[in-house]
Write an enzyme that holds these catalytic residues in place. Structure first.
Site, PDB file in Angstrom:
ATOM      1  N   SER A  15       1.447   3.801  23.941  1.00 47.25           N
ATOM      2  CA  SER A  15       0.931   5.314  24.641  1.00 47.25           C
ATOM      3  C   SER A  15       2.584   6.381  23.798  1.00 47.25           C
ATOM      4  CB  SER A  15       0.722   5.241  25.668  1.00 47.25           C
ATOM      5  OG  SER A  15       1.933   5.384  26.155  1.00 47.25           O
ATOM      6  N   ASP A 180       7.263  12.185  33.128  1.00 43.83           N
ATOM      7  CA  ASP A 180       6.792  11.040  34.049  1.00 43.83           C
ATOM      8  C   ASP A 180       8.172  10.136  33.893  1.00 43.83           C
ATOM      9  OD1 ASP A 180       6.083  10.296  31.476  1.00 43.83           O
ATOM     10  OD2 ASP A 180       4.035   9.258  32.084  1.00 43.83           O
ATOM     11  N   HIS A 183       6.324   9.053  28.940  1.00 42.21           N
ATOM     12  CA  HIS A 183       6.073   9.753  28.143  1.00 42.21           C
ATOM     13  C   HIS A 183       6.213  11.253  27.574  1.00 42.21           C
ATOM     14  CE1 HIS A 183       2.866   7.401  29.631  1.00 42.21           C
ATOM     15  NE2 HIS A 183       2.444   6.835  28.648  1.00 42.21           N
TER      16      HIS A 183
END
Length: 217
Positions: A15, A180, A183
């Site tokens: 991601s 977080d 990310h």
């Protein structure tokens, strides 16, 4: 390294690379460091984003032939590893470091056999924002060492994103770079992009002949 207009730069990972790219649009670069790198190049080279949310190294290996070799890149950049660590702590899914290292080694070996692509390997990173995340380093640190060993064994250029983000966190704070812990924020992605560009020494046309892309029988 000098790139030319004929080069195809492919970025693959999880991601952190994906960054909400439109998977129905092969030209979509997402909203993160891949787009920033493409915009920073001094000419319009072809840049491809093949990041995929949630990927661990075995997911990457399973799609390598289609998503990497099948696109005949001349430069391949890999960023993988944080989900192999994360899943241990949130789902109890263990990714043994020796197996992780072997899987990463296989895809780089396959690329060397099939392509004359230049390899870049970005280190996984973590900027803990909670005491629980601090524990993750016990898993991530040996995994990062495995990434470094594998990159060296395959002659890949290493991009120390972990060190770049750690240094930037000393100035801006960890949460400003990765809210977080995993990310990146836009600022965090800028640090990643700058680290890649510095490692690549991206230059203008007129350098050595471009590297060939992948060849299939």
């Amino acid at each position: 390294m000098r790139f030319t207009r004929d080069d195809r730069l492919l970025f693959v990972g999880d991601s952190v690379t994906d960054t909400r790219r439109d998977r129905a649009d092969p030209t979509s670069l997402g909203e993160g460091y891949v787009r920033m790198i493409a915009e920073a190049l001094p000419f319009p080279a072809t840049v491809v984003n093949k990041g995929l949310d949630g990927n661990r190294v075995h997911d990457l290996e399973a799609r390598w032939d289609t998503d990497v070799l099948g696109l005949a890149p001349s430069v391949v950049t890999v960023l993988i590893g944080i989900n192999d660590t994360w899943r241990r702590y949130d789902r109890g899914l263990i990714s043994p470091v020796p197996e992780f290292e072997a899987s990463l080694g296989r895809v780089l070996t396959l690329t060397a056999k099939t392509c004359a692509a230049r390899l870049f390997v970005m280190t996984p990173f973590l900027l803990p924002v909670s005491p629980e995340q601090e524990r993750w380093h016990e898993d991530l640190s040996p995994r990062t060492e495995a990434v470094l060993r594998t990159a060296a064994a395959h002659g890949a250029t290493v991009v120390r994103t972990d060190l770049a983000l750690l240094g930037a966190a000393g100035v801006h704070g960890a949460a400003a770079l990765a809210p977080d812990g995993v990310h990146p924020s836009p600022l965090g992605h800028r640090v990643l992009a700058d680290a890649w560009l510095a490692a690549a020494g991206a230059g203008r046309e007129g350098g050595p002949p471009r590297l060939r892309g992948c060849e299939h029988d």
